[in-house]
Scaffold this active site. Structure first.
Site, mmCIF file in Angstrom:
data_model
loop_
_atom_site.group_PDB
_atom_site.id
_atom_site.type_symbol
_atom_site.label_atom_id
_atom_site.label_comp_id
_atom_site.label_asym_id
_atom_site.label_seq_id
_atom_site.Cartn_x
_atom_site.Cartn_y
_atom_site.Cartn_z
ATOM 1 N N SER A 212 0.853 -1.190 0.000
ATOM 2 C CA SER A 212 0.000 0.000 0.000
ATOM 3 C C SER A 212 0.893 1.246 0.000
ATOM 4 C CB SER A 212 -0.952 -0.053 1.197
ATOM 5 O OG SER A 212 -1.883 0.998 1.134
ATOM 6 N N ASP A 466 -8.392 -5.404 -5.435
ATOM 7 C CA ASP A 466 -7.952 -4.277 -4.601
ATOM 8 C C ASP A 466 -8.831 -3.066 -4.904
ATOM 9 O OD1 ASP A 466 -6.611 -2.057 -3.496
ATOM 10 O OD2 ASP A 466 -4.659 -3.001 -3.765
ATOM 11 N N HIS A 503 -7.159 -5.416 -0.674
ATOM 12 C CA HIS A 503 -6.010 -4.529 -0.529
ATOM 13 C C HIS A 503 -4.963 -5.153 0.386
ATOM 14 C CE1 HIS A 503 -3.758 -0.930 -0.782
ATOM 15 N NE2 HIS A 503 -3.944 -0.563 0.454
#
Ligand code: CA
Length: 572
Positions: A212, A466, A503
């Site tokens: 991320s 995601d 994610h």
């Protein structure tokens, strides 16, 4: 005091000898040899090159509380824990800033350093354990020295309710640049210096591991600071973060319009959370599977060949789930289907120009983690609103825009934005910000020549479901890298799409895989990675295994046991 020209290691040896302890007079510890607690405490008493101000150096705690409720506590090996800070200063709006870091150095050292990436808007020191997001042991437990940092602002102190709360750092040009990239070389050099002082020798190899925002940091290292690391795992990289912020605005505006239509009232975070029920998202998953599950050779609940999962194919199946007059049961309204189609197409300006990237129609779309970003729940507002709104206003826009961190205030801010104006603010500079948010935070370059030339290796796992950063944006970047470097690309870069995964983790996915050991083998022995992933207990198929395939290959069923990785082959 040590002479200014003296190296940190020599200074440490001198300081230890002066302390008069028998252990201190011993030669420096070497790889695999236990380093003593005395040596650790001594780090706080001397100036170590580039380490800034050391706040504390002591034997680290062996047991840490669980990161999430219900998980076991983390048990750590014997180690020296150093906390320090760099670049103390007072910035704009009277905020006091510093780059804080934490470094754990195990007594049984494997000669390697690992930099643990951050997350979200950072501001958290991090635990410096080097969790790899898999069931495999942490990097610290494997003998790595591990460093983490807050990237130059502290969520506990750098907060201002007039400026989005913890995103006030975005109003300060130095803090924004440190968040984007500039803190990375400073903390890495501090960590390398401390490692050399503590163990009496430099780390043999250095690695970066993040997802991320941590993936964005890995990309920043590969593109801007190619000498820092030998191997980088940059998961679900937020390397177009400001543009992903435009997507959050687009998505929120569409779900808000749907909520208005459903309720006849202005949208709230609560009415957005009610735009789809979990059962309706189950219908969406069913439509994706009906359209594309078998395209990879096996109807197994996984859409590995997501290229075949076009909007046209899925929308045809969604129409089969549409509500019909007089029929009961779960169904999707035309307005719900139209909203999903627009959101999955990604943000566009008034002339139809794409402002970010489209999204893959994957069987993980609508999973609980996916929907926590897009619409939220009765317990928690959509993360697209609360994280996306505050970051867009105060971090991605120049000049920064004052906004309250209250969820409905952030929703009102996002609803009031026009996308072309928001896009211009991403690229804007002014007298106080000599570089734009895109220059500070966007790490989207395909020029990896310096990193490749020094033999660097880069792995980029990315979930196909995601909802924060689009896999298709990462694959478009891979196309540019591949066009530039051709067949040598595969010698240095592996992008791993993970079907079903949200994610960084979560979703109906076979997503328990360890990339750290394969990365070490790739860097240090030139062994091309072969990775098998396992499905966790929260998935429909605990224990199922699948090969993790490097793009542009995907896992296709060959023959044999449907639950086993060796029944599949990675092929284009
Ligand atoms: Ca399948």
């Amino acid at each position: 005091m040590p002479a200014p020209h003296m190296t940190a290691a020599a200074a440490l040896a001198l300081a230890l000898a002066a302390s008069g302890t028998a252990r201190a007079a011993a030669p420096p510890a070497s790889s695999g040899e236990a380093a003593s607690p005395d040596r650790c405490a001594m780090l706080a008493a001397i100036a170590v090159d580039q380490a800034g101000r050391i706040v504390d150096a002591r034997e680290g705690q062996r047991v840490l509380p669980p990161p999430y409720p219900g998980q076991p506590p983390a048990v750590l090996p014997a180690h020296c824990e150093v906390t320090g800070l760099l670049q103390e200063r007072t910035g704009r709006l009277g905020q006091h800033y510093a780059i804080h870091y934490r470094l754990r150095m195990p007594q049984a050292w494997n000669g390697r350093l690992l930099f643990q990436g951050g997350g979200g808007t950072d501001g958290d020191l991090g635990n410096a354990i080097g969790d790899t997001g898999s069931a495999a042991p942490s990097a610290l437990a494997r003998g790595f020295a591990v460093v983490s940092q807050d990237s130059g602002h502290d969520n506990a102190t750098n907060t201002d309710p007039a400026w989005g709360g913890q995103t006030v750092f975005g109003t300060d040009p130095v803090a924004r640049r440190n968040y984007g990239h500039a803190s990375l070389p400073l903390v890495t050099r501090a960590a390398k210096s401390l490692v050399a002082s503590y163990y009496g020798k430099k780390a043999d190899h250095s690695y970066f591991f993040g997802c991320s925002k941590g993936g964005q940091e890995g990309m920043a290292a590969a593109q801007r600071y190619p000498d820092l690391f030998d191997g980088i795992v940059a998961g679900a990289p937020g390397f177009a973060l400001p543009r992903a912020g435009l997507n959050e605005v687009w998505s929120v505006q569409h779900f808000a319009a749907l909520a208005r239509q459903q309720t006849g009232r202005p949208a709230t975070v609560a009415s957005i959370a009610a735009t789809f029920t979990p059962a309706q998202f189950g219908l969406v998953r069913g439509a994706v599977l009906d359209a594309c599950d078998a395209a990879d050779g096996l109807a197994d609940g996984i859409t590995a060949d997501f290229r075949r999962c076009t909007a046209k194919a899925v929308l045809a199946q969604l129409k089969n789930k549409a509500c019909r007059a007089g029929e009961g049961g779960d169904c999707l309204t035309d307005a719900q289907i139209r909203t999903l189609a627009s959101v999955m197409d990604g943000p566009r300006d008034g002339r139809g120009r794409a402002l970010y990237a489209p999204w893959t129609w994957d069987a993980g779309v609508g999973s609980p983690m996916w929907s926590s970003w897009r619409i939220g729940s009765a317990q928690m507002p959509a993360l697209d609103v609360v994280l996306g709104g505050a970051a867009m206003a105060t971090v991605f826009s120049t000049p920064a825009i004052a906004v309250s961190p209250a969820p409905d205030a952030l929703l009102a801010f996002q609803q009031g934005l026009t996308l072309p104006a928001a896009e211009r603010a991403i690229y804007a500079r002014d007298a106080q910000f000599p570089t734009s948010a895109w220059q500070d935070i966007g790490m989207h370059s395909a020029d990896l020549s310096a990193f490749f030339a020094r033999g660097g290796k880069l792995m980029v796992p990315h979930g196909a479901a995601d909802p924060v950063f689009s896999l298709l944006d990462t694959l478009a970047w891979w196309d540019r890298v591949n066009a530039r470097f051709g067949t040598t690309t595969q010698d240095h870069l592996k992008v791993y799409p993970v079907p079903g995964m949200a994610h960084c983790f979560g979703g109906p996915a076979v997503s328990d895989y360890d990339l750290l050991q394969p990365m070490v083998d790739w860097v240090e022995h030139g062994t091309a990675p072969v990775i098998v992933a396992r499905a966790g207990g929260q998935t429909p198929w605990p224990g199922r295994t699948r090969p993790l395939c490097a793009w542009p290959r995907v896992a296709r069923y060959r023959d044999g046991d449907r639950e086993k990785a060796d029944s599949f082959v990675c092929t284009q």
